[in-house]
Design a protein around this motif. Structure first.
Motif, PDB file in Angstrom:
ATOM      1  N   PHE B 198       0.893  -1.127   0.025  1.00 55.67           N
ATOM      2  CA  PHE B 198       0.110   0.038   0.129  1.00 55.67           C
ATOM      3  C   PHE B 198       0.973   1.291   0.173  1.00 55.67           C
ATOM      4  CE2 PHE B 198      -2.328   3.370   2.249  1.00 55.67           C
ATOM      5  CZ  PHE B 198      -3.602   3.119   1.360  1.00 55.67           C
ATOM      6  N   ASN B 201       2.379   1.609  -3.644  1.00 55.55           N
ATOM      7  CA  ASN B 201       1.480   1.906  -4.554  1.00 55.55           C
ATOM      8  C   ASN B 201       0.075   1.921  -4.428  1.00 55.55           C
ATOM      9  OD1 ASN B 201       0.147   2.098  -7.127  1.00 55.55           O
ATOM     10  ND2 ASN B 201       1.761   1.126  -8.277  1.00 55.55           N
ATOM     11  N   GLU B 202      -0.725   2.783  -3.855  1.00 58.72           N
ATOM     12  CA  GLU B 202      -1.823   2.660  -3.241  1.00 58.72           C
ATOM     13  C   GLU B 202      -2.970   2.136  -4.502  1.00 58.72           C
ATOM     14  OE1 GLU B 202      -4.057   6.238  -1.517  1.00 58.72           O
ATOM     15  OE2 GLU B 202      -2.319   6.331  -0.409  1.00 58.72           O
ATOM     16  N   ASP B 203      -3.018   2.539  -5.462  1.00 57.38           N
ATOM     17  CA  ASP B 203      -3.847   2.176  -6.688  1.00 57.38           C
ATOM     18  C   ASP B 203      -3.754   0.577  -6.901  1.00 57.38           C
ATOM     19  OD1 ASP B 203      -5.189   4.581  -6.983  1.00 57.38           O
ATOM     20  OD2 ASP B 203      -3.990   5.335  -8.228  1.00 57.38           O
ATOM     21  N   LEU B 204      -2.528   0.297  -6.986  1.00 53.53           N
ATOM     22  CA  LEU B 204      -2.242  -1.090  -7.514  1.00 53.53           C
ATOM     23  C   LEU B 204      -2.645  -1.833  -6.155  1.00 53.53           C
ATOM     24  CD1 LEU B 204      -1.212  -2.964  -9.790  1.00 53.53           C
ATOM     25  CD2 LEU B 204       0.940  -2.694  -8.670  1.00 53.53           C
ATOM     26  N   ALA B 205      -2.418  -1.555  -5.001  1.00 50.34           N
ATOM     27  CA  ALA B 205      -2.811  -2.442  -3.960  1.00 50.34           C
ATOM     28  C   ALA B 205      -4.451  -2.465  -3.806  1.00 50.34           C
ATOM     29  CB  ALA B 205      -2.483  -1.665  -2.625  1.00 50.34           C
ATOM     30  N   LEU B 206      -5.138  -1.657  -4.426  1.00 54.19           N
ATOM     31  CA  LEU B 206      -6.436  -1.419  -4.491  1.00 54.19           C
ATOM     32  C   LEU B 206      -6.940  -2.746  -5.268  1.00 54.19           C
ATOM     33  CD1 LEU B 206      -8.671   0.522  -3.266  1.00 54.19           C
ATOM     34  CD2 LEU B 206      -9.063   1.276  -5.621  1.00 54.19           C
ATOM     35  N   LEU B 207      -6.171  -2.448  -6.714  1.00 54.04           N
ATOM     36  CA  LEU B 207      -6.572  -3.437  -7.593  1.00 54.04           C
ATOM     37  C   LEU B 207      -6.338  -4.832  -7.362  1.00 54.04           C
ATOM     38  CD1 LEU B 207      -5.122  -1.526 -10.780  1.00 54.04           C
ATOM     39  CD2 LEU B 207      -7.190  -2.038 -10.116  1.00 54.04           C
ATOM     40  N   SER B 208      -5.361  -4.916  -6.267  1.00 56.43           N
ATOM     41  CA  SER B 208      -4.960  -6.381  -5.892  1.00 56.43           C
ATOM     42  C   SER B 208      -6.000  -6.928  -4.601  1.00 56.43           C
ATOM     43  CB  SER B 208      -3.747  -6.730  -5.086  1.00 56.43           C
ATOM     44  OG  SER B 208      -2.617  -6.104  -6.090  1.00 56.43           O
TER      45      SER B 208
END
Lengths: 435, 336, 276
Positions: B198, B201-208
């Motif tokens: 997180f 990379n917040e956005d990628l964490a969200l996508l995961s």
């Protein structure tokens, strides 16, 4: 138009609050609030310049304010000739050596080639310079501080009129800001916050410990206030006493009010001058450039604007204004008390003023200065009253009651935090937003 | 020449106190660095969080002392510590829900969060003063020393005494345990890794499928633990005074930045760098040099580089030097 | 000045107090709703008649439809600014739709948050910042499988089989890898959820032609394994060549829709979008 009406309404409301205080408690208190409010407004103007115009995060306001206060002492206090004779020049020499060492080190850094030799040379120079500095400095300080330690024990000032001290306070703060800004403002990013936080603590440490300069925690009292008369002198003036009696006022209270009014006039003049100047600056090409940099630095840089240079400029200007306010405050208090400089009061409270008033708007900062200072003063009695009400039903002598009454004084910090959070949440651009 | 006594004096006055202080700063800096990494701002309320945690622990300690509970030679505060952490965690999570979450949803600029944390700082500062007052509070009980200066002298027959306080021993042991646990958590557990992800990379964490709110809640709980432990250890070692904790903000920020903001390893290194330099530069080396110098050459002056009042100047000086030469800190953090 | 006062940092760039690096920029939908079973025939995944834009800004998509059948490859192409990535994000729940719906495998998932869509078997590989640079390759893959409770080792072995280079580099931080290897990590991370649908946003952007061919081969391989693929591509010719279905978007609306082969053969499409 509604914008202006709203702003005027806000000012009327704040001064209304102060007037109510005057009516209900005393005009002396109300004028006291106005005078410190004026000084707070000036500090807020300074911080607003840095944060509002340029996004610079200065959390060392306290240091610049204290330096301004030192400026007032250095300019206006009478010199202590004995102390000067005992070691004044030697101290100056030591300071020159100290400064020379640092400048020398910087020169070496710039002139010599990268490598071990350079590092070694700088270290050797710094260590040697430090010991030389201490060798010259320490005996001089001991000698100065030995001269009548209870009364003076410091070098004193230049004995010039206090009004002259105000710009000098500003210049001192500007000097410190130049050093901080030079090291902390970078191209791609900066570390101004931590740098200002640190320098402020150091300035206060110097004021507290360098007795030869500022008498340290022994405080400098009796700072001259020349254009403004002393209360006692007014009370000794037959004409003043009879006039006041004729008008139906108590001469003692009247003298204190007249003195406060004199200050208020002086401070208002300074504040108006500053607002005028900063409004002019804001609407000049310079101000437009500042805003352009703030709103889109990349574009401004691409257009060939010297972003770091502009930032340094505005940081120095804002700090100088804080220094000016500091000198004015020492004049108003008539004393320099290094122990009383606390970051919550002199740095973070000023930030609350700017954020609550309206970042980027000079009138907002001024309004914030008055409003927050008013609350800072009045929350304590209100808190006490509140606690009295809450504890009214409790048995006398109960520990909780005693504790609550005693703690009422701390309501102030809580309230300031709450106000900041509420304004930031519900009116993020402040009470008078930037247009 | 008496090197053994010199070493003992150095240990006693510099190395042991600096190690303990360094551990306390490191724990504080870890909290700052975690919030910087995950919530993306420097938390000005951290000093006051430490004060709040210490205060909670003190109140529970007093309660336990009133009941006659104790840990024998160890301070009762250790027993109260979990309650202090729980209280602080509740406060921090409550603050997050009431204050910070809104700004997170708005994707507020981190600098706005810094200002928000100023407001929280005022409130916490006021809260602590409101509850426990501004005075010094001593809550250390149990055995004061692991080795007292006198025992040491009797044991070794040396002239110089070596005092090792229980609080110092506790600080070092606790800090090692806490740091080991934290690193294990961040590098070995799924939740710890999701926190690092997180932060990265917040956005990628969200996508995961990583839930940001959970990450943030875990962060506040860990920060509550770190801050409370740091605050209690500092209070046991010195004493508890709300204003002192507020002032710890500068050395703690300095530690985190010197080490490299966002890097836990850096926070620890930074804490020790700052602590050792503060204490070394402000210590009067007269005694140590007196033992080392050949007869007749003992120094007359205190051989103190700077008066102790300038300890902030030292943290600050180190900070500036590091930033000038290595803008990302000793361990490559995210700062500057 | 930005519209949202809280996003205005006044140009502050003090890295000792702020850390914008890695901060989220997307505004995913809150997704408090549930998936609803729908009756009737429908493609495996379809974003139907989608209209919407970011936040309160102007609409970017206008009645746009993209769909893909199970196990097939659908490609979205179009000029710059056509809303290709936006359409993709809309399907994944990364922006608020004013109208239109998204259905997956017979369920209406329009009201689901991206996380819930991940749980439903969708995986998304963004165009940029698509790996956790400070995490190792293996940790990246683990994070891909964050929602899974079962043993992830077999899936990881499959990913390593698909991208053998990643196995050698599994202890290395993803940030240290080359562009092409990073893309492999990104796709691998997405595959770790064992998705039914893999959504790729310009997977070949910024990689060399050789790496690009290699990546396309892998994508076909993934599709053969039964995973449905929806992707946005700049390299329209190559992408349409492997596509079962192609969508040409212009200004947020469907311009041409057909099989990949048919689009490649369509003189109008060739002239306007494929450069003759």
């Amino acid at each position: 138009m509604t914008h202006q009406i709203r702003a005027i309404g806000m000012f009327v409301a704040v001064f209304g609050l102060i007037a109510i205080t005057g009516q209900t408690s005393s005009w002396n208190v109300a004028l006291g609030i106005i005078n410190m409010g004026l000084i707070s407004a000036i500090m807020a103007l300074g911080v607003n310049m840095q944060w509002g115009y340029a996004g610079l995060f200065n959390i060392g306001v306290m240091g610049f304010v204290a330096l301004g206060g030192l400026g007032a002492v250095i300019v206006s206090m009478p010199p202590v000739n004995e102390a000067w004779a005992a070691g004044g020049l030697r101290v100056l020499l030591a300071l020159v050596v100290g400064a020379g060492t640092i400048i020398g080190a910087i020169m070496l850094w710039k002139r010599m080639d990268h490598g071990k030799a350079r590092g070694l040379a700088i270290v050797v120079l710094l260590v040697a310079g430090f010991f030389l500095f201490r060798y010259i400095f320490d005996p001089a300080v001991d000698a100065i501080e030995a001269v009548n330690p209870a009364g003076t024990g410091y070098l004193g000032g230049l004995g010039l009129p206090i009004l002259f001290a105000w710009p000098v306070g500003g210049v001192l703060a500007a000097g410190a800001a130049w050093i901080v800004g030079k090291t902390a403002l970078g191209l791609r990013s900066d570390y101004l916050a931590i740098a200002t936080l640190g320098i402020a603590e150091i300035i206060i440490a110097v004021l507290k410990n360098e007795d030869w300069l500022s008498r340290g925690v022994k405080n400098v009292v009796g700072v001259p206030r020349s254009p403004v008369p002393f209360e006692i002198d007014l009370q000794n003036m037959a004409g003043f006493v009879t006039t006041m009696r004729d008008w139906g006022f108590d001469p003692v209270i009247a003298s204190s009010i007249v003195v406060k009014l004199c200050y208020a006039t002086l401070f208002t003049a300074v504040l108006l001058l500053l607002i005028w100047a900063s409004q002019m600056a804001l609407n000049s090409p310079w101000g437009r450039m500042m805003r352009a940099i703030r709103d889109n630095e990349v574009a401004a840089e691409a257009m060939g604007k010297d972003v770091t240079g502009r930032h340094l400029q505005i940081f120095i200007l804002g700090s100088a204004i804080c220094g000016l306010a500091g000198a004015m405050m020492v004049t108003l208090d008539g004393q320099l008390t290094p122990g009383s400089y606390q970051p919550l009061r002199f740095t973070f409270l000023v930030w609350v003023m700017v954020i609550v008033g309206g970042s980027g708007n000079n009138w907002g900062a001024v309004l914030g200065g008055f409003l927050i200072w008013f609350l800072w003063v009045q929350v304590e009695p209100i808190g006490l009253w509140l606690m009295d009400t809450i504890t009214a039903g409790m048995a006398d002598g109960s520990a909780l009651k005693a504790h609550l009454l005693e703690s009422a004084a701390h309501m102030r910090l809580l309230t300031m935090g709450l106000i900041l959070l509420l304004v930031l949440r519900f009116s993020p651009r402040g009470l008078i937003p930037e247009r | 020449m008496d090197p053994i006594n010199a070493i003992v004096a150095l240990l006693n006055f510099v190395i042991i106190p600096a190690t303990a202080y360094g551990a306390q700063l490191a724990l504080g800096a870890l909290g700052v660095t975690l919030i910087y990494g995950i919530l993306r701002f420097s938390n000005f309320a951290h000093g006051d969080t430490m004060a709040f945690g210490a205060m909670c622990t003190i109140l529970v300690t007093w309660l336990f002392q009133g009941w006659g509970l104790s840990l024998g030679v160890l301070p009762t505060a250790l027993l109260a510590l979990p309650f202090g952490i729980a209280g602080t965690a509740l406060l921090l999570i409550g603050t997050d829900r009431a204050v910070y979450r809104f700004y997170r949803k708005q994707k507020a600029a981190p600098v706005i969060l810094v200002i928000v944390s100023m407001g929280v700082m005022f409130i916490m500062n006021g809260l602590v003063r409101f509850i426990i007052g501004v005075d010094d509070q001593n809550f250390l009980d149990g055995e004061r020393f692991i080795i007292s200066a006198r025992t040491f002298r009797e044991m070794t027959g040396l002239q110089e005494g070596l005092a090792f306080k229980t609080s110092q021993g506790l600080t070092i042991v606790t800090a090692v345990m806490v740091v080991a646990a934290l690193f294990w958590f961040l590098n070995r557990t799924r939740t710890g890794k999701s926190m690092r992800a997180f932060s990265d990379n917040e956005d990628l964490a969200l996508l995961s499928g990583i839930n940001p709110e959970k990450v943030v809640t875990y962060t506040w709980i860990i920060v509550a633990g770190l801050a409370t432990i740091a605050g209690v250890l500092y209070g046991l070692d010195k004493s508890f005074k709300p204003f002192t904790y507020f002032q710890l903000l500068l050395p703690i920020f300095a530690s985190a930045i010197v080490g490299g903001l966002g890097s836990p390893l850096g926070a620890i290194a930074g804490g020790f760098v700052i602590a050792f330099s503060e204490i070394t530069v402000t210590y009067a080396f007269k005694k140590v040099l007196g033992y080392l110098a050949p007869g007749g050459w003992e120094p007359d002056s205190l051989v103190q580089l700077l008066s102790t009042d300038y300890k902030f100047a030292v943290s600050f000086g180190i900070l500036i030097i590091v930033l000038l030469f290595k803008p990302t800190g000793l361990f490559k953090g995210k700062s500057v | 000045m930005s519209k949202n006062a809280w996003q205005d940092n006044r140009g502050n760039k003090d890295r000792t107090i702020t850390n914008p690096q890695g901060q989220g920029k997307e505004f995913p939908i809150e997704g408090r709703g549930k998936a609803v079973r729908v009756e009737g025939e429908s493609p495996f995944l379809i974003g139907e008649a989608m209209t919407g834009g970011y936040g309160t800004g102007a609409d970017i998509l206008h009645d746009c439809t993209v769909a893909v059948e199970k196990g097939e490859i659908a490609v979205i192409v179009g000029p710059n600014g056509a809303g290709k990535s936006t359409a993709m994000k809309a399907v994944f729940g990364m922006l608020n739709l004013k109208s239109g719906s998204v259905r997956l495998d017979g369920e209406d998932i329009t009201a689901l948050s991206p996380q819930d869509r991940v749980a439903k078997g969708m995986a998304f590989v963004p165009q940029t910042s698509n790996v956790f640079v400070s995490l190792t390759v293996e940790e990246n893959l683990e994070m891909g499988a964050f929602l899974r409770q079962d043993d992830i080792r077999p899936t990881m072995a499959q990913v390593y089989d698909l991208f053998p280079i990643l196995k050698d580099k599994r202890r290395q931080a993803a940030g240290e890898l080359s562009g092409g290897q990073r893309q492999q990590v990104a796709v691998g991370r997405a595959l770790m959820t064992q998705p039914k649908v893999l959504m790729l946003d310009e997977p070949t952007a910024g990689v060399s032609p050789i790496v690009m061919d290699e990546l396309f081969d892998r994508i076909i391989e993934v599709a053969r394994a039964g995973i449905t693929i929806l992707m946005v591509e700049q390299n329209a010719r190559q992408a349409l060549d492997i596509a079962d279905k192609g969508y040409v978007l212009v200004q947020g609306a469907n311009a041409y829709t057909d099989t990949g082969k048919a689009l490649l053969a369509d003189p109008e499409v060739r002239r306007t979008f494929l450069g003759g």
